[in-house]
Design a protein around this motif. Sequence first.
Motif, short mmCIF file in Angstrom:
data_model
loop_
_atom_site.label_atom_id
_atom_site.label_comp_id
_atom_site.label_asym_id
_atom_site.label_seq_id
_atom_site.Cartn_x
_atom_site.Cartn_y
_atom_site.Cartn_z
N SER A 1 0.84 -1.20 0.00
CA SER A 1 0.00 0.00 0.00
C SER A 1 0.88 1.25 0.00
O SER A 1 1.49 1.59 1.02
N SER B 1 0.06 4.52 -0.33
CA SER B 1 -0.42 5.67 0.44
C SER B 1 -0.26 5.46 1.94
O SER B 1 0.16 6.37 2.67
N LEU C 1 -10.16 -3.90 -1.54
CA LEU C 1 -8.89 -3.22 -1.28
C LEU C 1 -7.93 -4.12 -0.51
O LEU C 1 -6.75 -4.24 -0.86
N HIS D 1 -3.39 1.35 -5.53
CA HIS D 1 -3.35 2.81 -5.39
C HIS D 1 -4.57 3.45 -6.05
O HIS D 1 -5.13 4.42 -5.53
N CYS E 1 -7.44 2.97 -3.73
CA CYS E 1 -7.36 3.93 -2.62
C CYS E 1 -7.88 5.30 -3.03
O CYS E 1 -8.62 5.94 -2.28
N LYS F 1 -11.11 6.17 -0.82
CA LYS F 1 -10.75 6.92 0.38
C LYS F 1 -10.01 8.21 0.02
O LYS F 1 -9.59 8.40 -1.13
N LEU G 1 -6.70 10.15 0.33
CA LEU G 1 -5.34 9.64 0.48
C LEU G 1 -4.60 10.21 1.69
O LEU G 1 -3.72 9.57 2.23
#
Length: 244
Positions: A104, A106, A171, A224, A227, A231, A233
């Motif tokens: 991940s 971020s 995710l 990514h 994400c 969401k 970041l």
Amino acid sequence: MMKDKQAVQFLEQLKLLYPAAFKRNYLFYSMIKTKGLLDELKEFIPWLLAAMIFISISMSLGAYLQNTWPQLSEFRAKGLAVLAVMLFFMLITPLVIKQMKHSSVSLYKQLCHTPIKLAVIILLQAINIAYVESSFLQSLLFFFAMSFGFVRFYKENLFRDHSDSHQYYYLQETRRVCFWSYKQVLKIKCRRLLCKRNSKKLNELKQQQQQFQILHEKALGFEHQLCKSFKHLDLNTYLENMMK
């Protein structure tokens, strides 16, 4: 914006090609996902777990130290117990961050400096035990240690209001694929060390390594994108959206 259908198709394809990526491949972060900065009762779950596990351990260890070494004062016995828990956080944090780095982008950027923060807290606790002997300071440092060493890994926030449990699942499964493919690259690199130069086996391993490297890069890029769709970041983008 990434659509749920794309995520489902991506994961189904990977399950057919690499079923091992979804078996016994655990990530030790983001157990709970919450919307926005604060998400009502979900915020209390990691703190409740932290209190049940680590405060209980520190109290038990403090009592053990005091019984084993009666010359220790009550404060120092409890302080050393708290310090031991902090050192445990310091031990496991790099392992979790290693997982983040390869699964991940971020989250890794947000939490990669956690060991430095824990090191400062541990140093302050050692000074507190040796010189200051402040129970309030010790409680404050223990609070921050649990926050940095457990809560922030256990809980992932800043998800968008429209996000749901299915998207959280997509995710997390994508992240599992990312880390699994990275582990396969490492395993192949180790196996290559045992092969003779220019051997057929070495060439096969090189091809396999290249395939898993491509898979890792592809999965990491897809994660990514998920994400960015599911969401905010970082805190700045979250606040900017709140101001609109």
